[in-house]
Scaffold this active site. Structure first.
Site, PDB file in Angstrom:
ATOM      1  N   HIS A 232      -7.710  -5.729  -0.449  1.00 32.72           N
ATOM      2  CA  HIS A 232      -6.449  -5.082  -0.079  1.00 32.72           C
ATOM      3  C   HIS A 232      -5.698  -5.968   0.916  1.00 32.72           C
ATOM      4  O   HIS A 232      -5.654  -5.691   2.111  1.00 32.72           O
ATOM      5  CB  HIS A 232      -6.773  -3.714   0.528  1.00 32.72           C
ATOM      6  CG  HIS A 232      -5.645  -2.746   0.531  1.00 32.72           C
ATOM      7  ND1 HIS A 232      -5.040  -2.286  -0.618  1.00 32.72           N
ATOM      8  CD2 HIS A 232      -5.003  -2.116   1.553  1.00 32.72           C
ATOM      9  CE1 HIS A 232      -4.096  -1.418  -0.308  1.00 32.72           C
ATOM     10  NE2 HIS A 232      -4.036  -1.308   1.004  1.00 32.72           N
TER      11      HIS A 232
ATOM     12  N   ASP B  97      -9.481  -5.119  -5.059  1.00 35.45           N
ATOM     13  CA  ASP B  97      -9.019  -4.112  -4.106  1.00 35.45           C
ATOM     14  C   ASP B  97      -9.817  -2.827  -4.319  1.00 35.45           C
ATOM     15  O   ASP B  97      -9.666  -2.158  -5.346  1.00 35.45           O
ATOM     16  CB  ASP B  97      -7.523  -3.860  -4.308  1.00 35.45           C
ATOM     17  CG  ASP B  97      -6.902  -3.012  -3.202  1.00 35.45           C
ATOM     18  OD1 ASP B  97      -7.656  -2.318  -2.492  1.00 35.45           O
ATOM     19  OD2 ASP B  97      -5.669  -3.052  -3.060  1.00 35.45           O
TER      20      ASP B  97
ATOM     21  N   SER C 172       0.819  -1.197   0.000  1.00 31.45           N
ATOM     22  CA  SER C 172       0.000   0.000   0.000  1.00 31.45           C
ATOM     23  C   SER C 172       0.860   1.257   0.000  1.00 31.45           C
ATOM     24  O   SER C 172       1.629   1.478  -0.935  1.00 31.45           O
ATOM     25  CB  SER C 172      -0.964  -0.048   1.181  1.00 31.45           C
ATOM     26  OG  SER C 172      -2.108   0.726   0.912  1.00 31.45           O
TER      27      SER C 172
END
Length: 671
Positions: A343, A312, A206
């Site tokens: 995610h 995601d 991320s």
């Protein structure tokens, strides 16, 4: 330094058989033993021959050359290091694995939200995640960088801008003798990295992986490879989709969320710049140009191993799609894993195979071992929960763009989808209380909030691989209007339940261990299993836009009610097979609740009450609307898959996953 513009065929390691997994676990859990190689053979894998318990743990503060907090002093970022003691004693230099993050103090890393902890001397005790436990005994140093303005670093968080990227780039420079390092945050005693050969691989999920993308886009020498997991490639696309806001706040919220308390107190000016530079109009500004790494993809000299969840809804798959396409155009060595999760880190959906593959990847890229990973297929794709396939090249070489055209059906808003250009119009009214699950559930029913178009039931499988676009020509009734386009696989299936907490995984209580542990840093992490859902349909690609951006991706304008406009929506990259017997659907609608905000004139009253009277109605010109999709086998494959079939319009409500929950606003989420 890597030779630029080289192309290799990479792959993903196939799922380990039970015996192989047991062998790997035995290696991880047995005492460290020496690795030997015959004189006439080069090593193919680094072995855990060094002591983790006796590893050197130290902290260095690296000068970034910036003064983000305007205090008259150059900012220093904190760098925590764990490295094996023996190579330094033997006079041997080692490579570095680096994770630069804003989350080490505020929020934690990984599925168990681990934070850094320190001893009385300020040296790191617990390093989040398993990278140090696993790789330090194998002859790597692990380096964890606190981005500027976080934890023990100076400066301010600027959310993917110059300060964030320079925080990590400066460390790569320091590792290669090009930047200054100090033994303390304010002192003058120098620290040098004489123990490393400067070869660095960056990794992270991320926000962390995003910084890896940003640093790679500078072309910094010494960065040999990056492993961006669910990473952002352009920050505009994290907050907007062609003018349509994806969240109700901008980067200033995220900056405030991750900054250390002392940075928050002195970084008000930077916060205001984030507010001023990211207007909620969705217009492109200089702030977004600075945070667009795709524009600099030609500078990338590191190899890239991309990992992303195709569902995601936090860092949405457009990010990997446009980054991947840019890497391919510039001949960058690359590899990719695509999962069915949201995610989620691969350590939490394919753990044994991931540890083995990452090990082999770093051995090849940082140690130069000829272990064959560069001769394997380029991509691994999760076709069903825990069922993986490989692709020699991604997207496959036989993939061609096919224009699918919507046509009118027997009911209003329930149309056809095929190769022939349609005619007439279909009309829908934006209802910001509805989302893609509501539209798909009633795909075969005439409803006012969407226009749906389906193919005939397929007689053969059809594979879509890559990024799609949907060009819409519409006449609005209002001066503002938002649009959504989604691609749907209509048919029964069992998929990862990406819409629930966990985003496709369930965390268990049992733990597995990935390297040696110390009292303060365990290598043992909770296991997971796939969280699945039985569904009647699967939304597998999405895209959004503000119709006011019809003339420019960079700037919107008010619409003239009754005037026709054409705009192209960029749908998320995916790799999905629509099986024989299923149908492929295109849905065009307005606000996708939970995933984009409504247009300004149609915001709902509290508690999601009735829409205001200015809610837009849009008429689609079917002759000028199309879905351009990447089909393996091209138009011929689509023709073969629809031959001998007839259209069906079942009158039933279909079941899917729950409503989308993309309310994170924090690239990092819960995993």
């Amino acid at each position: 330094m890597r030779t630029p513009a080289r192309y290799k065929r990479f792959t993903i390691w196939r799922s380990l058989a039970t015996a192989a997994t047991a062998a790997l676990m035995a290696t991880l859990l047995t005492p460290v033993t020496a690795h030997t190689a015959t004189a006439d053979s080069a090593p193919r894998a680094s072995a855990p021959v060094y002591s983790y318990e006796n590893a050197i743990r130290e902290s260095v503060w690296v000068d970034t050359g910036l003064d983000g907090d305007s205090d008259g002093k150059s900012d220093r970022v904190a760098v925590d290091i764990v490295r094996p003691r023996e190579p330094a004693q033997q006079g041997r230099e080692i490579p570095v694995i680096m994770d630069a993050s804003p989350y080490y103090s505020c929020c934690g890393r990984g599925n168990e939200s681990q934070k850094k902890t320190y001893d009385a001397n300020g040296n790191v005790v617990q390093m989040p995640l398993y990278y140090d436990n696993y790789f330090v005994p194998r002859g790597y140093a692990f380096v964890a960088v606190d981005l500027a303005g976080t934890n023990r670093s100076d400066g301010c968080v600027d959310v993917g801008g110059r300060s964030d990227v320079q925080s990590a780039k400066a460390v790569v420079d320091w590792l290669n003798g090009r930047a200054k390092g100090y033994t303390s945050r304010t002192g003058t005693a120098k620290a040098k990295a004489g123990w490393t050969n400067g070869k660095t691989g960056m990794i992270g999920k991320s926000y962390d992986g995003t910084i890896a993308n940003g640093v790679a886009a500078t072309g910094v020498e010494g960065l040999e490879t990056i492993v961006p997991i669910a990473a952002i490639s352009s920050w505009y696309d994290y907050y907007f989709a062609k003018g349509a806001p994806l969240y109700d706040s901008g980067p200033e919220w995220l900056s405030d969320y991750v900054e250390s308390p002392d940075a928050r107190a002195r970084c008000a000016a930077v916060q205001q710049k984030l507010v001023d530079g990211a207007p909620r109009t969705g217009d492109w500004t200089k702030l977004w140009t600075e945070r667009d790494y795709v524009k600099d993809v030609r500078k990338v000299d590191a190899s890239v191993f991309v990992i992303h969840g195709m569902q995601d809804l936090n860092v949405r798959p457009k990010h990997f799609g446009q980054w991947w396409d840019g890497l391919a155009e510039n001949g960058v060595d690359r590899k990719i894993w695509l999962s069915q999760t949201g995610h989620v880190d691969p350590f939490d959906f394919r753990r044994a195979a991931w540890a083995d593959t990452l090990h082999r990847w770093f051995d090849h890229e940082l140690l130069g071992y000829d272990n064959g990973i560069d001769d394997e297929p380029m991509a691994d794709i999760e076709r069903a929960p825990d069922q993986w396939v490989t692709s020699n090249v991604w997207p496959p070489g036989a993939t061609g763009t096919v224009n699918l055209r919507p046509g009118k059906g027997e009911q209003a808003g329930v149309g056809t989808l095929g190769l022939r250009t349609g005619s007439g119009t279909e009309t829908f009214t934006d209802d910001p209380r509805q989302d893609e699950t509501a539209w798909a559930a009633q795909i075969d029913q005439s409803t006012s909030a969407k226009a749906g178009f389906t193919t005939k039931p397929l007689t053969r499988d059809v594979r879509l691989s890559g990024s799609s676009k949907v060009t819409v020509t519409a006449t609005p009734s209002t001066s503002t209007a938002h649009l959504t386009a989604v691609l749907v696989d209509l048919g029964p299936d069992t998929i990862r339940d990406y819409a629930t907490t966990g985003e496709g995984i369930t965390t268990l209580t049992d733990r597995t261990c990935w390297g040696p542990s110390t009292t303060g840093d365990s290598s043992c992490f909770k296991e997971t299993r796939a969280k699945t859902a039985d569904v009647d349909y699967t939304v597998f690609s999405r895209g959004w836009a503000d119709l006011g951006n019809h003339a420019s991706d960079a700037k919107g304008e008010p619409l003239t009610p009754g005037k026709r406009y054409t705009i192209t929506l960029d749908l998320h990259a995916s790799d999905h097979v629509v099986p024989a017997g299923h149908r492929l659907a295109l849905i065009v609608a307005g606000t996708d609740q939970g995933l984009i905000d409504p247009p300004p004139g149609s915001r709902l009253r509290s508690s999601w009450g009735d829409p205001q009277s200015s809610t837009p109605t849009l008429a689609l010109d079917l002759a000028r609307t199309k879905a351009s999709v990447p089909l393996v086998g091209g138009a011929a494959a689509f023709t073969r898959a629809t031959e001998g079939s007839t259209y069906v319009t079942p009158d039933a409500t279909l079941e899917g996953v729950g409503e989308p929950r993309a309310t994170h606003r924090v690239p990092g989420g819960t995993h």
